[in-house]
Design a protein around this motif. Structure first.
Motif, mmCIF file in Angstrom:
data_model
loop_
_atom_site.group_PDB
_atom_site.id
_atom_site.type_symbol
_atom_site.label_atom_id
_atom_site.label_comp_id
_atom_site.label_asym_id
_atom_site.label_seq_id
_atom_site.Cartn_x
_atom_site.Cartn_y
_atom_site.Cartn_z
ATOM 1 N N GLU A 48 0.807 -1.222 0.000
ATOM 2 C CA GLU A 48 0.000 0.000 0.000
ATOM 3 C C GLU A 48 0.840 1.272 0.000
ATOM 4 O OE1 GLU A 48 -3.318 -0.063 -0.265
ATOM 5 O OE2 GLU A 48 -3.150 -2.236 -0.416
ATOM 6 N N TYR A 49 1.980 1.263 -0.674
ATOM 7 C CA TYR A 49 2.835 2.452 -0.697
ATOM 8 C C TYR A 49 2.222 3.547 -1.565
ATOM 9 C CZ TYR A 49 6.474 -0.202 1.625
ATOM 10 O OH TYR A 49 7.171 -0.936 2.529
ATOM 11 N N ALA A 50 2.620 4.763 -1.290
ATOM 12 C CA ALA A 50 2.119 5.920 -2.044
ATOM 13 C C ALA A 50 2.580 5.852 -3.501
ATOM 14 C CB ALA A 50 2.608 7.210 -1.385
ATOM 15 N N ASP A 51 1.794 6.468 -4.361
ATOM 16 C CA ASP A 51 2.096 6.460 -5.793
ATOM 17 C C ASP A 51 3.450 7.079 -6.114
ATOM 18 O OD1 ASP A 51 -0.230 5.164 -6.404
ATOM 19 O OD2 ASP A 51 -1.348 7.009 -6.818
ATOM 20 N N ASP A 52 3.866 8.072 -5.342
ATOM 21 C CA ASP A 52 5.160 8.701 -5.626
ATOM 22 C C ASP A 52 6.313 7.733 -5.364
ATOM 23 O OD1 ASP A 52 4.564 8.857 -2.917
ATOM 24 O OD2 ASP A 52 5.760 10.662 -2.611
ATOM 25 N N PHE A 53 6.155 6.838 -4.404
ATOM 26 C CA PHE A 53 7.185 5.827 -4.171
ATOM 27 C C PHE A 53 7.232 4.838 -5.334
ATOM 28 C CE2 PHE A 53 8.620 1.710 -2.490
ATOM 29 C CZ PHE A 53 9.904 2.072 -2.131
ATOM 30 N N GLU A 55 6.399 5.505 -8.433
ATOM 31 C CA GLU A 55 7.039 6.227 -9.548
ATOM 32 C C GLU A 55 8.555 6.253 -9.378
ATOM 33 O OE1 GLU A 55 5.986 7.492 -12.482
ATOM 34 O OE2 GLU A 55 4.117 6.483 -12.008
ATOM 35 N N GLU A 56 9.005 6.453 -8.155
ATOM 36 C CA GLU A 56 10.449 6.450 -7.886
ATOM 37 C C GLU A 56 11.035 5.062 -8.139
ATOM 38 O OE1 GLU A 56 13.192 6.756 -3.922
ATOM 39 O OE2 GLU A 56 11.561 8.209 -4.113
#
Length: 88
Positions: A48-53, A55-56
């Protein structure tokens, strides 16, 4: 429009064909990774990590080189280059 000598033209065309090929291979691998990151049954699942993670993580070279795919920087991807020409 300036004319190009045939010997120069072939280098331009072959260069663009190469860019298109590596960009398509990169995008295919990127799509595979996006599916894997969201699949709880996959070893690459990020939960459930954030989308920015995510993308990284999608810019991590190791995910691509393990499948013999070039990591293509955002400004060298086919869609970005195509968008530059579509502006005019």
């Amino acid at each position: 429009m300036p004319s190009l000598d045939v010997t120069i033209y072939k280098h331009v065309v072959l260069g663009m064909v190469f860019v298109k090929y590596v960009s398509d291979s990169f995008e295919t691998r990127r799509q595979e990774l996006m599916k894997a990151f969201g699949d709880p049954g996959n070893d690459y699942c990020l939960g459930e990590y954030a989308d920015d993670f995510i993308e990284e993580e999608l810019e991590n070279r190791d995910y691509y080189t393990e499948k013999n795919v070039f990591l293509v920087p955002a400004v060298a991807r086919w869609q970005y280059i195509l968008a530059l020409f579509m502006v005019n």
